[in-house]
Design a protein around this motif. Sequence first.
Motif, PDB file in Angstrom:
ATOM      1  N   ARG A  87      54.364  19.484  36.884  1.00 49.49           N
ATOM      2  CA  ARG A  87      54.071  18.129  36.415  1.00 49.49           C
ATOM      3  C   ARG A  87      53.140  17.474  37.427  1.00 49.49           C
ATOM      4  O   ARG A  87      53.508  17.266  38.584  1.00 49.49           O
ATOM      5  CB  ARG A  87      55.360  17.322  36.267  1.00 49.49           C
ATOM      6  CG  ARG A  87      55.148  15.900  35.732  1.00 49.49           C
ATOM      7  CD  ARG A  87      56.470  15.144  35.685  1.00 49.49           C
ATOM      8  NE  ARG A  87      56.305  13.789  35.196  1.00 49.49           N
ATOM      9  CZ  ARG A  87      56.405  13.434  33.920  1.00 49.49           C
ATOM     10  NH1 ARG A  87      56.684  14.359  33.010  1.00 49.49           N
ATOM     11  NH2 ARG A  87      56.239  12.180  33.542  1.00 49.49           N
ATOM     12  N   VAL A  88      51.921  17.176  36.996  1.00 46.90           N
ATOM     13  CA  VAL A  88      50.917  16.564  37.856  1.00 46.90           C
ATOM     14  C   VAL A  88      50.758  15.109  37.440  1.00 46.90           C
ATOM     15  O   VAL A  88      50.436  14.813  36.285  1.00 46.90           O
ATOM     16  CB  VAL A  88      49.561  17.294  37.737  1.00 46.90           C
ATOM     17  CG1 VAL A  88      48.521  16.639  38.645  1.00 46.90           C
ATOM     18  CG2 VAL A  88      49.716  18.770  38.069  1.00 46.90           C
ATOM     19  N   THR A  89      50.989  14.202  38.381  1.00 47.12           N
ATOM     20  CA  THR A  89      50.842  12.774  38.119  1.00 47.12           C
ATOM     21  C   THR A  89      49.793  12.215  39.069  1.00 47.12           C
ATOM     22  O   THR A  89      49.879  12.412  40.282  1.00 47.12           O
ATOM     23  CB  THR A  89      52.171  12.025  38.329  1.00 47.12           C
ATOM     24  OG1 THR A  89      53.185  12.628  37.522  1.00 47.12           O
ATOM     25  CG2 THR A  89      52.030  10.559  37.947  1.00 47.12           C
ATOM     26  N   ALA A  90      48.795  11.548  38.513  1.00 46.16           N
ATOM     27  CA  ALA A  90      47.717  10.990  39.336  1.00 46.16           C
ATOM     28  C   ALA A  90      47.426   9.568  38.898  1.00 46.16           C
ATOM     29  O   ALA A  90      47.362   9.275  37.699  1.00 46.16           O
ATOM     30  CB  ALA A  90      46.462  11.844  39.219  1.00 46.16           C
ATOM     31  N   HIS A  91      47.282   8.678  39.870  1.00 45.17           N
ATOM     32  CA  HIS A  91      46.858   7.308  39.605  1.00 45.17           C
ATOM     33  C   HIS A  91      45.418   7.179  40.091  1.00 45.17           C
ATOM     34  O   HIS A  91      45.139   7.262  41.288  1.00 45.17           O
ATOM     35  CB  HIS A  91      47.765   6.308  40.318  1.00 45.17           C
ATOM     36  CG  HIS A  91      49.161   6.296  39.778  1.00 45.17           C
ATOM     37  ND1 HIS A  91      50.142   7.159  40.244  1.00 45.17           N
ATOM     38  CD2 HIS A  91      49.733   5.555  38.787  1.00 45.17           C
ATOM     39  CE1 HIS A  91      51.265   6.931  39.581  1.00 45.17           C
ATOM     40  NE2 HIS A  91      51.046   5.968  38.696  1.00 45.17           N
ATOM     41  N   SER A  92      44.510   7.009  39.145  1.00 39.84           N
ATOM     42  CA  SER A  92      43.090   7.040  39.470  1.00 39.84           C
ATOM     43  C   SER A  92      42.308   6.384  38.348  1.00 39.84           C
ATOM     44  O   SER A  92      42.826   6.166  37.248  1.00 39.84           O
ATOM     45  CB  SER A  92      42.638   8.497  39.654  1.00 39.84           C
ATOM     46  OG  SER A  92      41.243   8.608  39.709  1.00 39.84           O
ATOM     47  N   SER A  93      41.048   6.077  38.628  1.00 44.00           N
ATOM     48  CA  SER A  93      40.166   5.570  37.575  1.00 44.00           C
ATOM     49  C   SER A  93      39.681   6.693  36.666  1.00 44.00           C
ATOM     50  O   SER A  93      39.081   6.441  35.624  1.00 44.00           O
ATOM     51  CB  SER A  93      38.959   4.857  38.198  1.00 44.00           C
ATOM     52  OG  SER A  93      38.228   5.754  39.011  1.00 44.00           O
ATOM     53  N   MET A  94      39.949   7.955  37.057  1.00 39.15           N
ATOM     54  CA  MET A  94      39.540   9.096  36.237  1.00 39.15           C
ATOM     55  C   MET A  94      40.455   9.233  35.026  1.00 39.15           C
ATOM     56  O   MET A  94      41.651   8.958  35.105  1.00 39.15           O
ATOM     57  CB  MET A  94      39.597  10.390  37.057  1.00 39.15           C
ATOM     58  CG  MET A  94      38.775  10.373  38.318  1.00 39.15           C
ATOM     59  SD  MET A  94      39.001  11.905  39.259  1.00 39.15           S
ATOM     60  CE  MET A  94      38.280  11.432  40.836  1.00 39.15           C
ATOM     61  N   ASP A  95      39.887   9.715  33.910  1.00 37.65           N
ATOM     62  CA  ASP A  95      40.699   9.930  32.721  1.00 37.65           C
ATOM     63  C   ASP A  95      41.365  11.300  32.775  1.00 37.65           C
ATOM     64  O   ASP A  95      41.137  12.098  33.689  1.00 37.65           O
ATOM     65  CB  ASP A  95      39.864   9.758  31.445  1.00 37.65           C
ATOM     66  CG  ASP A  95      38.690  10.719  31.368  1.00 37.65           C
ATOM     67  OD1 ASP A  95      38.736  11.781  32.029  1.00 37.65           O
ATOM     68  OD2 ASP A  95      37.723  10.423  30.650  1.00 37.65           O
ATOM     69  N   SER A  96      42.204  11.587  31.789  1.00 41.67           N
ATOM     70  CA  SER A  96      42.986  12.825  31.801  1.00 41.67           C
ATOM     71  C   SER A  96      42.104  14.064  31.691  1.00 41.67           C
ATOM     72  O   SER A  96      42.405  15.105  32.288  1.00 41.67           O
ATOM     73  CB  SER A  96      44.019  12.810  30.664  1.00 41.67           C
ATOM     74  OG  SER A  96      43.378  12.695  29.404  1.00 41.67           O
ATOM     75  N   ASP A  97      41.001  13.984  30.937  1.00 38.99           N
ATOM     76  CA  ASP A  97      40.106  15.134  30.819  1.00 38.99           C
ATOM     77  C   ASP A  97      39.459  15.472  32.164  1.00 38.99           C
ATOM     78  O   ASP A  97      39.277  16.645  32.503  1.00 38.99           O
ATOM     79  CB  ASP A  97      39.016  14.863  29.781  1.00 38.99           C
ATOM     80  CG  ASP A  97      39.538  14.920  28.356  1.00 38.99           C
ATOM     81  OD1 ASP A  97      40.582  15.564  28.136  1.00 38.99           O
ATOM     82  OD2 ASP A  97      38.909  14.322  27.473  1.00 38.99           O
ATOM     83  N   THR A  98      39.099  14.446  32.917  1.00 34.34           N
ATOM     84  CA  THR A  98      38.488  14.684  34.222  1.00 34.34           C
ATOM     85  C   THR A  98      39.491  15.298  35.187  1.00 34.34           C
ATOM     86  O   THR A  98      39.175  16.259  35.905  1.00 34.34           O
ATOM     87  CB  THR A  98      37.938  13.372  34.806  1.00 34.34           C
ATOM     88  OG1 THR A  98      36.997  12.807  33.885  1.00 34.34           O
ATOM     89  CG2 THR A  98      37.251  13.617  36.134  1.00 34.34           C
ATOM     90  N   ILE A  99      40.715  14.776  35.211  1.00 37.69           N
ATOM     91  CA  ILE A  99      41.755  15.339  36.076  1.00 37.69           C
ATOM     92  C   ILE A  99      42.054  16.780  35.671  1.00 37.69           C
ATOM     93  O   ILE A  99      42.187  17.674  36.518  1.00 37.69           O
ATOM     94  CB  ILE A  99      43.035  14.486  36.020  1.00 37.69           C
ATOM     95  CG1 ILE A  99      42.774  13.075  36.574  1.00 37.69           C
ATOM     96  CG2 ILE A  99      44.166  15.157  36.795  1.00 37.69           C
ATOM     97  CD1 ILE A  99      42.463  13.027  38.046  1.00 37.69           C
ATOM     98  N   ALA A 100      42.153  17.024  34.367  1.00 32.79           N
ATOM     99  CA  ALA A 100      42.409  18.386  33.889  1.00 32.79           C
ATOM    100  C   ALA A 100      41.289  19.331  34.310  1.00 32.79           C
ATOM    101  O   ALA A 100      41.534  20.491  34.666  1.00 32.79           O
ATOM    102  CB  ALA A 100      42.570  18.391  32.373  1.00 32.79           C
ATOM    103  N   GLY A 101      40.049  18.847  34.283  1.00 30.63           N
ATOM    104  CA  GLY A 101      38.916  19.667  34.692  1.00 30.63           C
ATOM    105  C   GLY A 101      38.929  20.001  36.169  1.00 30.63           C
ATOM    106  O   GLY A 101      38.290  20.959  36.603  1.00 30.63           O
ATOM    107  N   ILE A 102      39.661  19.223  36.955  1.00 33.95           N
ATOM    108  CA  ILE A 102      39.811  19.510  38.383  1.00 33.95           C
ATOM    109  C   ILE A 102      40.903  20.541  38.622  1.00 33.95           C
ATOM    110  O   ILE A 102      40.730  21.482  39.398  1.00 33.95           O
ATOM    111  CB  ILE A 102      40.133  18.216  39.166  1.00 33.95           C
ATOM    112  CG1 ILE A 102      38.960  17.236  39.102  1.00 33.95           C
ATOM    113  CG2 ILE A 102      40.479  18.533  40.627  1.00 33.95           C
ATOM    114  CD1 ILE A 102      39.288  15.858  39.646  1.00 33.95           C
ATOM    115  N   VAL A 103      42.047  20.403  37.947  1.00 31.64           N
ATOM    116  CA  VAL A 103      43.228  21.176  38.336  1.00 31.64           C
ATOM    117  C   VAL A 103      43.463  22.447  37.520  1.00 31.64           C
ATOM    118  O   VAL A 103      44.093  23.385  38.020  1.00 31.64           O
ATOM    119  CB  VAL A 103      44.500  20.296  38.281  1.00 31.64           C
ATOM    120  CG1 VAL A 103      44.338  19.061  39.144  1.00 31.64           C
ATOM    121  CG2 VAL A 103      44.851  19.901  36.855  1.00 31.64           C
ATOM    122  N   ILE A 104      42.989  22.529  36.276  1.00 27.49           N
ATOM    123  CA  ILE A 104      43.363  23.663  35.426  1.00 27.49           C
ATOM    124  C   ILE A 104      42.485  24.897  35.613  1.00 27.49           C
ATOM    125  O   ILE A 104      43.007  26.008  35.725  1.00 27.49           O
ATOM    126  CB  ILE A 104      43.397  23.235  33.943  1.00 27.49           C
ATOM    127  CG1 ILE A 104      44.506  22.204  33.723  1.00 27.49           C
ATOM    128  CG2 ILE A 104      43.612  24.443  33.038  1.00 27.49           C
ATOM    129  CD1 ILE A 104      44.593  21.686  32.296  1.00 27.49           C
TER     130      ILE A 104
END
Length: 294
Positions: A87-104
């Motif tokens: 479970r990855v939780t991030a508080h950021s101005s980035m949207d979920s697609d951007t976060i997913a593009g970093i971690v997956i």
Amino acid sequence: MAALLASLGGVLLPAASAQAQAQSKPRSSNEVVLKLLIPRPEGANAEIRRLKHTEMARMASERIERRLSHAGVKDFRVEVEPHGILRVTAHSSMDSDTIAGIVIPRGQMELRPLVATGSDWTSIADAIPSDIELRQDIDSLDAQNAYLWSNRREVLESFVNRISLGEAQVFVYPDEGGWRSLTLGPSLANHNDLQQVHRKTTPSGVPFVLLELRDDVAHRMRQSLQISESSHLAVVLDGEIVATLRFSAERISSHLELSCPPHLRNSRAQNTWVTQVAGRLAAPIPIVLAELKE
């Protein structure tokens, strides 16, 4: 080769970068939650499988944390839940697609020389489908700089994937109004040669990614220049070209600057590109992660 590069208008972006270009205004911080599934290892012994699964989850968790940190995400946590779920939780101005593009994505990097293969295309001109064009750069009279172009990516990919060029590999690369072929030679380096990744900014405020590679990579680059006479490199990340570089015998270095693609003109698009590329390169993940949609 200079003529070959002259027509390159962009690069394939990590997930969501194109979306980011359309949204130039920064957004306030929001919570993004991703649930990722760790694949179960094979084997007959249930206890060994359980221990390996736990080890894989711990490794993936640590590397995701490194990625988010390198990408500039300051407020996040990665938790290992039962049944191999992260479970990855991030508080950021980035949207979920951007976060997913970093971690997956796995973060598998290759450094490969660009090679001119125009004669290969001209030799099979009769076999090229009607919706694929054989083009020649307007500034070049060298037949080796011919390339394939189509306004439909899937059509061009389907065709070039059936072509064998020995150790070379043909990639589909974005071009103005469509897609073009780009041929790369054997890999000179990969993510195992990567020592450090940094997000940097030019004096004028343009972000870029700085790679520090092992010293012997410069020697391989020099050998490539002597053998193939190629003075251009491509950085391939997870099977897609994310940057092209030019070098010379006098300016070969194990420190490489990856600039934002020229068609990403606003700061939000450029920052998204840098955060995703830097994050993925910071910590390769040798297993496949699958996102669970709730």
